[in-house]
Design an enzyme around this catalytic site. Structure first.
Site, PDB file in Angstrom:
ATOM      1  N   LYS C  77       0.868  -1.193   0.000  1.00 46.79           N
ATOM      2  CA  LYS C  77       0.000   0.000   0.000  1.00 46.79           C
ATOM      3  C   LYS C  77       0.900   1.237   0.000  1.00 46.79           C
ATOM      4  O   LYS C  77       1.984   1.215   0.613  1.00 46.79           O
ATOM      5  CB  LYS C  77      -0.851  -0.043   1.266  1.00 46.79           C
ATOM      6  CG  LYS C  77      -1.881   1.061   1.435  1.00 46.79           C
ATOM      7  CD  LYS C  77      -2.712   0.767   2.710  1.00 46.79           C
ATOM      8  CE  LYS C  77      -3.816   1.799   2.905  1.00 46.79           C
ATOM      9  NZ  LYS C  77      -4.616   1.501   4.113  1.00 46.79           N
ATOM     10  N   SER C 152      -9.552   1.518   3.255  1.00 46.84           N
ATOM     11  CA  SER C 152      -8.704   2.345   2.419  1.00 46.84           C
ATOM     12  C   SER C 152      -7.647   1.563   1.644  1.00 46.84           C
ATOM     13  O   SER C 152      -7.028   2.139   0.731  1.00 46.84           O
ATOM     14  CB  SER C 152      -7.998   3.394   3.279  1.00 46.84           C
ATOM     15  OG  SER C 152      -7.194   2.770   4.255  1.00 46.84           O
ATOM     16  N   SER C 176      -9.784  -1.053   7.325  1.00 47.93           N
ATOM     17  CA  SER C 176      -9.209  -0.804   6.002  1.00 47.93           C
ATOM     18  C   SER C 176      -8.462  -1.942   5.357  1.00 47.93           C
ATOM     19  O   SER C 176      -8.032  -1.800   4.210  1.00 47.93           O
ATOM     20  CB  SER C 176      -8.284   0.419   6.077  1.00 47.93           C
ATOM     21  OG  SER C 176      -9.058   1.575   6.296  1.00 47.93           O
TER      22      SER C 176
END
Lengths: 108, 490, 487
Positions: C77, C152, C176
């Site tokens: 990420k 997210s 997330s």
């Protein structure tokens, strides 16, 4: 113990006004265009209407939790290690002098 | 009068002390001063994304030691908080500090005076990190308006900083200055900081207000920041007291402000208004866990505390029967104290030791720019010299010569050897002095006649002449007696 | 060149093929890079890829010899700092930023020989549940490109779902990792707070953030967790798990008391999700667990959501204050420094980030701290107690992961409260610091549904074991039909 701390608000939802938003934006140093202020104020008032109801709960006997774990006394030994070479960090700066981070005047 | 007539001054001090740990408070960059800008930095103290703080164990322990020295209560549970504000010297835009759970609460410092102890209370001692340094381009001397930008140096950023807040117990600028100076000596004695006001490892701010004698409540206070010497502190406070008195007497009001004192002009100016009384939005620092000092840790730190100036001064008064002035001069600042005690012990003559250490020895240290430990005059040698004076072997002039010789490293540091080598022993034998005395009186018949006529003060002249003739070695009492007899023989 | 079907090969299997020298590391990396090249334009999963760097790392393992899972690719990420590699956290304010240091978890992955595949898309500063808040465009769900992947960590979830990476790392603050895992039909885990280092991970909410893995299988997830979990002297909150992470092997749930949270009175749960959940409970029973009814008196109420949406923004408002144009990142000039701050942050932050920073500042401000932040911290205590009480009667707690399947792009982005409600089942464990895993348990309307298992602190091995057993029984095919058989 905290200066100026509020008593619990009563159960009426406290409405967030554009002035409140302006004040929060000043604290957070986030510039807002005029249109932005209004629409954010609407969004935030809506959120706070729901989220703010927490204020009316009677939790006087419940201690606050600030850490997920019950850890204490995690400390580092006072042993210095070499610093980063100046250029590696200074080269990231949007503006700089030969040896320092350059910023606009700090102002009035 | 430094406190305006008819008013009572109420003064509290906020003292920031940079701790002399080896690494910074929340990262392990070296904690040093000087050097090129931005050469002691890392992702943590420049607040790169993803950086995390790790608290310095030594800084915590040093702060606890200071608290113990002041008799503070050491927190069973202490936490760090974020103090949020934007400024280029604050890279995270929050300072990791302490709020309602500081490491040390309360405490007091007793300053020894002739009228007993002058006790000042503390509210708290807590731990936080220092900010970076901003140098304003285009405008010198730290003034901010009209500058063309600023350059930030993060070397200082993250240095461990101990904040000490006193109670508003001080009542005059002099008392504040004396207290601050004594506090500084105490912190130095603990070995936790260099406390150099010029380098910024000691910074003193004063909160100042006035009230009428007998008033219980406190009136509006102002804050004087960053006075970098004790004399400026004293003058700045005095100036502000005068300013407040004048305003009150003119019926005017003033608000809580932060002021800067300029000693060269004796003027006060309002510092940049910090965005209308900052709302720091303190909340517990989630990246650091609480500190719960164990009883073992506290006991261990307490046991290893050195003797502090206040205690030592009183001990010198009682144990060595020294007057307070000498006890203060010897007891504060450990350099002379240890030396003095060795000389006192070796010579068995504390008063003699005190006099020598405070006079000849101190003058020598000043001139040679040495510390007591570095001096070539070792305690044993000075003790022996003290003994030679006490037993009459040396007079004052001879003693000074021996001391000078010790400074030069003569005689292997042995006063007796120097005395012998130079023949400096005091002449205390009447037969040895008789001839000299006779010559001196004969050479100054006129003065002898005047002396016989009643001019007593000429004895000093005659003794001086005998000293000159003997190279300072005549024993003064004996010389006087012989002179009187000789002159009387007329 | 060996045939290597990225869609059908787990990380564990890749390692076995590498051990057997049926493949080289370079071939493995190359296969994923091709897959990426084929699908990234359409799906916008990766923000940054450096093919040369990836292949060079792979080649080095081939040349220097390898063992364990070395040579298996890993995607990150875009909030994991990797020295000299662009790291944006999905924000304009960090456009072009290349960190001068590397996150501890990335160094642990490097030390294990995992090959860097690139940086994946995310909601800006990890604030969001759909990846629509990215400043670099939304990521599309590999199961249906008109739908969100969740957030997210939407990019990391989609990367694994689309077989662009066998393993990826994300972060989980309110769900997330788990929610995008559910929406994308992959396994995602949030370890116990303090199990994995946060050093070098761009911070959102410091007392809630945890790093965790995405994978196709539960065993792969365990493999990745074993690499990243452990103490770190650079993170005062990370002492690591007390026991080593084990690779799960059990295929049944005998001896386990599994608490199933009743969905009675819980609003907003789609019928299809409810049906999948109930079917999953049957499977649990079928595997020999003692299924007990469990309830969380407090944690699924609006007050829990409120606590999260006060604490997280409050911490975020402080964590994001450093993005001020002084030392790195975007700078918009100003006449003085305060104007520069205002303009930089005005231009650099997206709308959701602004909302949260403002709520955060407000919740901490003078006069409001006790009513908002202070209250939220007390509610947090009640949530901990809720779980403590529940775990006296069971070993694991079950809920659906997300109340809905993947929703359409644009559907919730203008309704913050509706978006926040996505986290209903996931955020309580963040507030209490407990571990949880999501694994796909079925489909509803052709879209994946996730089952959420939560456990007491440091019960990762128990969670992985149970999830592994369930995975076997669910026999969920993680290959999105839309992409199946594609390049």
């Amino acid at each position: 113990m905290r200066p100026g701390r509020a008593r619990l608000l009563d159960s009426k939802a406290v409405s967030l006004t554009p002035d409140d938003v302006r004040h929060a934006a000043a604290l957070a140093h986030i510039g807002l265009e005029p249109g932005e202020l209004e629409s954010l104020a609407r969004d935030l008032a809506g959120i706070l209407d729901h989220v703010g109801r927490i204020a009316s709960l009677d939790l006087a006997d419940v201690p606050p939790t600030s850490h997920a774990l019950d850890l204490v006394n995690v400390l580092g030994d006072d042993v210095p290690r070499p610093p980063w070479p100046r250029e590696e960090l200074l080269s990231l700066a949007p503006e700089r002098t030969a040896d320092g981070f350059l910023v606009p005047p700090i102002g009035a | 009068m430094s406190v305006p007539a008819g008013w009572e001054a109420v003064i509290g001090l906020e003292i920031h002390v940079q701790l002399s740990t080896r690494s910074k408070m929340f990262c392990r960059c070296p904690n040093e001063s000087g050097g090129e800008p931005n050469t002691r930095i890392c992702p943590v103290c420049t607040a790169q994304p993803g950086a995390l703080p790790v608290a310095n164990r030594a800084a915590v322990e040093r702060t606890i030691e200071v608290g113990l020295a002041l008799g503070s209560e050491i927190a069973a549970h202490s936490t760090f908080h974020r103090k949020n504000y934007f400024y280029p010297d604050s890279p995270k835009a929050y300072q990791i500090s302490q709020f309602d759970e500081p490491l040390c609460s309360g405490g007091r410092l007793a300053v020894p005076t002739a009228d007993g102890d002058d006790v000042v209370g503390f509210e708290r001692v807590h731990l936080e990190e220092d900010a970076a340094k901003t140098i304003h381009e285009g405008g010198g001397g730290g003034r901010l308006a009209g500058s063309h930008g600023a350059v930030v140096d993060f070397n200082r950023c993250g240095t461990p900083l101990m904040e000490m807040v006193t109670k508003p117990d001080l009542r005059s600028p002099e008392q504040a200055s004396r207290f601050a100076s004594f506090l500084r000596e105490t912190i130095i004695a603990l070995g936790v900081s260099e406390c150099d006001m010029e380098k910024g490892s000691l910074r003193v701010d004063a909160n100042v207000s006035l009230r009428r004698p007998g008033e219980d409540e406190l009136r509006t206070k102002t804050e004087l920041k960053n006075m970098n010497s004790f004399s400026f502190l004293e003058r700045g406070i005095a100036r502000e007291l005068r300013r407040q008195a004048e305003l009150y007497e003119a019926g005017e009001e003033f608000s809580t402000q932060t002021l800067h004192y300029d000693p060269s002009s004796d003027e006060l100016t309002v510092l940049r208004s910090k965005e209308l009384a900052h709302d720091y939005r303190y909340f517990p620092e989630p990246d650091l866990v609480p500190i719960e000092p164990s009883a073992e840790l506290i006991d261990g730190l307490r046991a290893s505390l050195p003797e502090l100036p206040a205690a030592r001064v009183r001990r010198f008064e009682s144990e060595y029967e020294l007057p307070l002035a000498q006890a203060l001069d010897l007891g504060i600042g450990s350099g002379l104290a240890a030396y003095f005690e060795e000389v006192a012990a070796a010579s068995g003559d504390a008063r003699g030791a005190a006099n020598w250490v405070l006079n000849e020895f101190s003058a020598h240290l000043n001139e040679a720019r040495l510390s007591a430990a570095e001096s070539p005059v070792r305690p044993a040698a000075l003790a022996a010299l003290v003994g030679l004076v006490a037993d009459g072997t040396l007079g004052s002039s001879g003693a000074k010569q021996v001391f000078a010789a010790l400074v030069d490293g003569e005689g292997g540091g042995d006063p007796a050897a120097i005395v012998a080598a130079r023949g400096l022993g005091q002449i205390a034998d009447a037969d040895a002095l008789a001839a000299v005395v006779a010559e001196v009186v004969a050479a100054h018949a006129q003065q002898a006649e005047q002396f016989r006529g009643g001019k007593e003060n000429l004895m000093g002249f005659f003794v001086g002449q005998v000293m000159k003739a003997t190279g300072g070695r005549a024993e003064p009492q004996l010389a006087q007696r012989l002179l009187r007899e000789e002159i009387a023989r007329g | 060149m060996a045939v290597f079907d990225v869609e059908a090969t787990s990380a564990e299997e890749i390692a076995r093929l590498l051990d057997a020298r049926e493949l080289t590391c370079e071939e493995v990396a190359g296969a994923y890079l091709s897959r990426m090249a084929a699908h990234n334009d359409a799906l916008n999963v990766f923000l940054h890829v450096d093919e040369e760097r990836t292949l060079a790392q792979a080649r080095a393992h081939d040349n220097e010899g390898r063992s364990g899972i070395a040579g298996v690719p890993m995607a990150y990420k875009d909030l994991f700092c990797i020295r000299d590699v662009p790291t944006t956290a999905g924000s304009r304010v960090l456009e072009g930023y290349k960190p001068p240091y590397t996150a501890t978890v990335v160094r642990r992955c490097e030390a294990a020989g995992l090959v860097e595949l690139g940086k994946t898309n995310m909601d800006e500063f990890a604030m969001g549940s759909s990846t629509e808040n990215s400043a670099y465009g939304v990521t599309r769900n590999p199961w249906d490109a008109e739908r969100v992947p969740g957030g997210s960590s939407g990019g990391s979830a989609a990367a694994v779902a689309a077989s662009m990476a066998p393993l990826s790392l994300g972060t989980d603050t309110g769900g997330s990792i788990r929610q995008p895992a559910a929406l994308c039909g992959v396994v995602g885990m949030k370890p116990t707070y303090g199990a994995v280092s946060r050093y070098g991970v761009v911070a959102f909410a410091s007392s809630l953030d945890q790093v965790g893995p995405f994978a196709r299988t539960v065993r792969d997830c365990a493999l990745a967790l074993r690499v990243i979990a452990g103490p770190d002297i650079c993170d005062s909150t990370c002492l690591g798990p007390p026991e080593p992470i084990e690779l799960p092997e059990r295929e049944d749930l005998r001896g386990l008391r599994v608490g199933a949270i009743s969905l009675e009175g819980v609003g907003g749960v789609e019928p299809g999700v409810r049906a999948s959940y109930e079917a999953a409970l049957e499977t649990v029973r079928g595997l020999g667990a003692e299924l007990v009814e469990a309830s969380l008196e407090f944690s699924l109420t609006p007050h829990a959501l409120a606590a999260y949406y006060l604490i997280a923004p409050a911490e975020a408002s402080a964590n994001l204050a450093r993005y001020d144009g002084v030392r790195y990142g975007l700078r918009v000039p100003g006449d003085d420094i305060f104007e520069m701050y205002d303009k930089t942050r005005q231009r650099g932050f997206g709308r959701e980030v602004k909302r949260r920073c403002l709520i955060g500042a407000y919740a901490l401000s003078a006069g409001y701290y006790d009513a908002y932040y202070g209250q939220a911290q007390r509610v947090r205590t009640l949530i901990r107690r809720d779980f403590d009480a529940a775990f006296e009667k069971c070993d694991l707690l079950l809920t659906p992961t997300s109340p809905t399947v993947a929703f359409r792009i644009g559907e919730l982005v203008d309704d913050p409260l509706a978006m926040y409600a996505c986290d209903l089942f996931t955020l309580p464990v963040n507030l209490s610091g407990l571990p949880a895993i999501s694994l796909p348990c079925g489909l509803s309307e052709g879209l994946p549904v996730g089952l959420h298992l939560a456990g007491p602190a440091f019960s990762e091995n128990r969670l992985l074991a149970a999830a592994h057993a369930l995975e076997g029984a669910f026999a969920f095919d993680p290959r999105p039909p839309a992409l199946m058989g594609a390049a």
